[in-house]
Write a protein that holds these residues in place. Structure first.
Motif, mmCIF file in Angstrom:
data_model
loop_
_atom_site.group_PDB
_atom_site.id
_atom_site.type_symbol
_atom_site.label_atom_id
_atom_site.label_comp_id
_atom_site.label_asym_id
_atom_site.label_seq_id
_atom_site.Cartn_x
_atom_site.Cartn_y
_atom_site.Cartn_z
ATOM 1 N N UNK A 71 1.007 -1.232 -0.098
ATOM 2 C CA UNK A 71 -0.009 0.016 -0.103
ATOM 3 C C UNK A 71 0.906 1.209 0.191
ATOM 4 N N UNK A 72 2.091 1.458 -0.034
ATOM 5 C CA UNK A 72 2.978 2.520 -0.032
ATOM 6 C C UNK A 72 4.352 2.211 -0.452
ATOM 7 N N UNK A 73 4.889 3.294 -1.003
ATOM 8 C CA UNK A 73 6.200 3.139 -1.803
ATOM 9 C C UNK A 73 6.787 4.286 -1.921
ATOM 10 N N UNK A 74 8.044 4.381 -2.305
ATOM 11 C CA UNK A 74 8.898 5.657 -2.359
ATOM 12 C C UNK A 74 9.779 5.379 -3.629
ATOM 13 N N UNK A 75 9.889 6.330 -4.275
ATOM 14 C CA UNK A 75 10.795 6.304 -5.435
ATOM 15 C C UNK A 75 12.198 7.059 -5.361
ATOM 16 N N UNK A 76 13.213 6.039 -5.284
ATOM 17 C CA UNK A 76 14.425 6.627 -5.089
ATOM 18 C C UNK A 76 15.144 7.424 -6.105
ATOM 19 N N UNK A 112 10.264 0.077 -2.527
ATOM 20 C CA UNK A 112 11.022 1.122 -3.154
ATOM 21 C C UNK A 112 11.002 0.888 -4.528
ATOM 22 N N UNK A 113 10.999 1.762 -5.491
ATOM 23 C CA UNK A 113 11.485 1.862 -6.762
ATOM 24 C C UNK A 113 12.696 2.752 -7.002
ATOM 25 N N UNK A 114 13.739 1.831 -7.576
ATOM 26 C CA UNK A 114 14.931 2.553 -7.808
ATOM 27 C C UNK A 114 15.244 2.297 -9.305
ATOM 28 N N UNK A 135 15.933 3.210 -19.585
ATOM 29 C CA UNK A 135 15.541 3.291 -18.274
ATOM 30 C C UNK A 135 15.490 1.777 -17.717
ATOM 31 N N UNK A 136 16.260 1.532 -16.702
ATOM 32 C CA UNK A 136 16.407 0.444 -16.004
ATOM 33 C C UNK A 136 15.753 0.655 -14.655
ATOM 34 N N UNK A 137 14.624 -0.404 -14.451
ATOM 35 C CA UNK A 137 13.911 0.152 -13.165
ATOM 36 C C UNK A 137 13.903 -1.251 -12.422
ATOM 37 N N UNK A 138 13.765 -1.282 -10.987
ATOM 38 C CA UNK A 138 13.742 -2.234 -9.996
ATOM 39 C C UNK A 138 12.639 -1.980 -8.989
ATOM 40 N N UNK A 139 11.565 -2.972 -8.594
ATOM 41 C CA UNK A 139 10.954 -2.817 -7.577
ATOM 42 C C UNK A 139 11.458 -3.461 -6.431
ATOM 43 N N UNK A 140 11.744 -3.102 -5.043
ATOM 44 C CA UNK A 140 12.712 -3.692 -4.140
ATOM 45 C C UNK A 140 11.567 -3.810 -2.871
ATOM 46 N N UNK A 166 15.256 -7.307 -1.319
ATOM 47 C CA UNK A 166 15.104 -8.436 -2.526
ATOM 48 C C UNK A 166 14.489 -7.583 -3.475
ATOM 49 N N UNK A 167 14.873 -7.703 -4.901
ATOM 50 C CA UNK A 167 13.977 -7.231 -5.932
ATOM 51 C C UNK A 167 13.018 -8.133 -6.347
ATOM 52 N N UNK A 168 11.964 -7.362 -6.405
ATOM 53 C CA UNK A 168 10.805 -8.209 -6.745
ATOM 54 C C UNK A 168 10.425 -8.209 -8.352
ATOM 55 N N UNK A 169 10.738 -7.347 -8.889
ATOM 56 C CA UNK A 169 10.623 -7.064 -10.558
ATOM 57 C C UNK A 169 11.412 -6.049 -10.926
ATOM 58 N N UNK A 170 12.182 -6.437 -12.281
ATOM 59 C CA UNK A 170 12.816 -5.232 -12.848
ATOM 60 C C UNK A 170 12.556 -5.462 -14.330
ATOM 61 N N UNK A 171 12.842 -4.272 -15.037
ATOM 62 C CA UNK A 171 12.534 -4.222 -16.535
ATOM 63 C C UNK A 171 13.506 -2.934 -17.110
#
Length: 508
Positions: A130-135, A197-199, A211-216, A222-227
């Motif tokens: 329910x919450x996220x921060x974009x690094x 977190x989104x980095x 652009x390379x993105x990772x959801x942490x 741990x990385x949940x998803x990357x693209x």
């Protein structure tokens, strides 16, 4: 037992077994035909849902009808009676069963379609957050000269995710502040109290950007998803929207289809966008010269694209910062600054009525330069209805409510602002002040200590500690006299003093 005997008498089972056999046969045929005809795998899923949704209807019909050598006949109520004509009650029952089957089928069809699209887009995950921060995004361009673009991507993704209902998105400025402290991602998440977190990083060569993105996962890092996304620079807004939608679908139960998120910070001119981002970079420096330079860059962006709504809003914000009355950048008469800012905001809202930032800045203008607190609230409320994650709008709303004497509403607005950005000096300071006013002196002391830990070179935390009631009774309090505290006002960063005065807080 009576029900089972009725099933046998009405020959319901004899009807259902062939029906299930037909379902099995059709599914076998579809399984063979699908790859041969290059059909979507979802065809088999859709057919399965349709056939099983028909099951209650077939059961209902089999209960009342019987297939005989003479044709289909109505089944008698019991062995001793002859069949009776079906009345209104039967038709109502059939209608209820059909509507129920249809609704059930549509429910499972929608869930299956969502899962299929997510799987096709690589977006299936078990995590619901329910919450996220974009690094802050990292600049990995060959010349390492695209920091302003990386910061712009960070801010835009934060803004887009802020539009997603039910998702709490930490302020981008909070991420910038904590990243400068070289904290680990899990420590940043702990401070911001977010689940994820989104980095990411950007790599720009010419007009090509990758652009390379990772959801942490904030709990374990741990990385949940990357693209990775490779696009032309002119497609930057589309790819930012695509990333935000992907993240929202990873974290939320409700699926967001393509087009459901829209960036209002878009322009047809890549050059105008680059000029806008350079202006934002200067604005974040918060010095008199950088604010003047930001104004010049925003004006250049508008010269390149006179329809650029976000640039009008940013220019208005910059002009407000340059108004007299702020102890920092006061180079414009307040009435002139208000008139210019109003004109630019009007242009922004004509071009983008749903631009939350423009409504928020208008609210700030009304209460800060014009002291029109009643008019400021609707503008700020409108901004927060469009993007409930605008931390600064919550803080401005707190200030307006304080001036109107609505203390409880103001307290709630301040808490919301702090949740979205627990790092900003103005948020921490005002929270500590209000805690002290509410008699929560220990909590106020802890907040001042956190402020001092975050900004040890700033006198604000020390001043606040010295102003606490019964300060001497609090252990570990760095004591300052009122005279010493007031003397430190001269050393406060100019923009900070502007913010504090804008919020109506005086140290004297």
């Amino acid at each position: 037992m009576k029900f089972l005997s009725e099933l046998r008498r009405r020959k319901v089972i004899q009807t259902l077994i062939p029906f299930l056999g037909v379902i099995w046969l059709l599914l076998q045929i579809i399984a063979v035909v699908t790859p041969l005809l290059n059909l979507s795998p979802f065809v088999a899923t859709s057919l399965t849902i349709f056939l099983f949704a028909c099951f209650p209807v077939v059961f209902y019909l089999a209960w009342y009808f019987d297939i005989t050598p003479q044709g289909i006949k109505v089944t008698a109520v019991d062995y001793s009676e002859n069949p009776k004509p079906l009345g209104l009650k039967w038709w109502l029952g059939l209608s209820v069963v059909m509507v129920g089957s249809l609704m059930l089928g549509l429910h499972y069809f929608d869930n299956a379609r969502t899962d299929y699209v997510k799987r096709n887009e690589g977006l299936l995950t078990s995590l619901k957050a329910s919450s996220i921060a974009v690094l802050p995004f990292r600049d990995q361009s060959p010349e390492s000269d695209q920091q302003y673009l990386a910061a712009g991507v960070t801010e835009e993704l934060t803004s887009l995710l802020g539009q997603v209902a039910g998702l709490q998105v930490a302020s981008a400025s909070a991420g910038f502040s904590l990243a400068r402290q070289n904290l680990l991602p899990v420590d940043i998440a702990r401070r911001l109290k977010v689940d994820t977190l989104l980095s990411g990083s950007i790599h720009k060569v010419g007009n090509q950007i990758r652009l390379r993105v990772e959801l942490i996962n904030a709990e374990d890092g741990m990385t949940l998803w990357s693209q990775s996304f490779s696009r032309q620079l002119s497609d930057i807004f589309a790819v930012e929207t695509e990333i935000a939608r992907a993240i929202a679908n990873l974290l939320q139960q409700r699926y967001l289809a393509a087009g459901s998120l829209t960036s209002l910070n878009n322009t047809a001119s890549s050059d105008a966008y680059m000029m806008y981002l350079r202006g934002r970079e200067q604005y974040r420096l918060q010095t008199t010269e950088s604010i003047k330079e930001a104004r010049r860059l925003f004006e250049q962006a508008l010269a390149l694209d006179p329809e650029y709504a976000m640039a009008y809003a940013a220019l208005a914000d910059t002009i407000i910062s340059l108004a007299e009355g702020s102890a920092s950048f006061g180079v414009l008469k307040a009435d002139i600054a208000a008139t210019l800012a109003e004109q630019h905001l009007a242009k922004a809202l004509v071009r983008a009525p749903g631009l939350a930032e423009a409504h928020a800045i208008r609210g700030f203008l009304l209460f800060y330069l014009q002291s029109n607190y009643d008019a400021a609230l609707p503008a700020l409320d409108k901004a927060l209805s469009l993007n409930p994650n605008l931390a600064q709008a919550h803080l401005w709303r707190f200030a307006a409510l304080e001036q109107l004497g609505r203390r409880q509403d103001a307290w709630q607005a301040l808490q919301r602002a702090y949740r979205l950005n627990p790092v900003a000096i103005t948020h921490q300071y005002n929270l500590a002040v209000k805690l002290a006013e509410r008699g929560e002196l220990s909590a106020a002391q802890e907040q001042y200590q956190q402020l001092i830990a975050d900004f040890p070179e700033s006198p604000v935390g020390y001043i606040g500690m010295a102003k606490l009631d019964n300060a001497a009774a609090l252990p570990g309090n760095p004591m300052l006299s009122d005279a010493q505290a007031n003397a430190l006002l001269n050393t406060i960063e100019p923009q900070l003093l502007q913010d504090i005065k804008a919020l109506g807080w005086q140290y004297q």
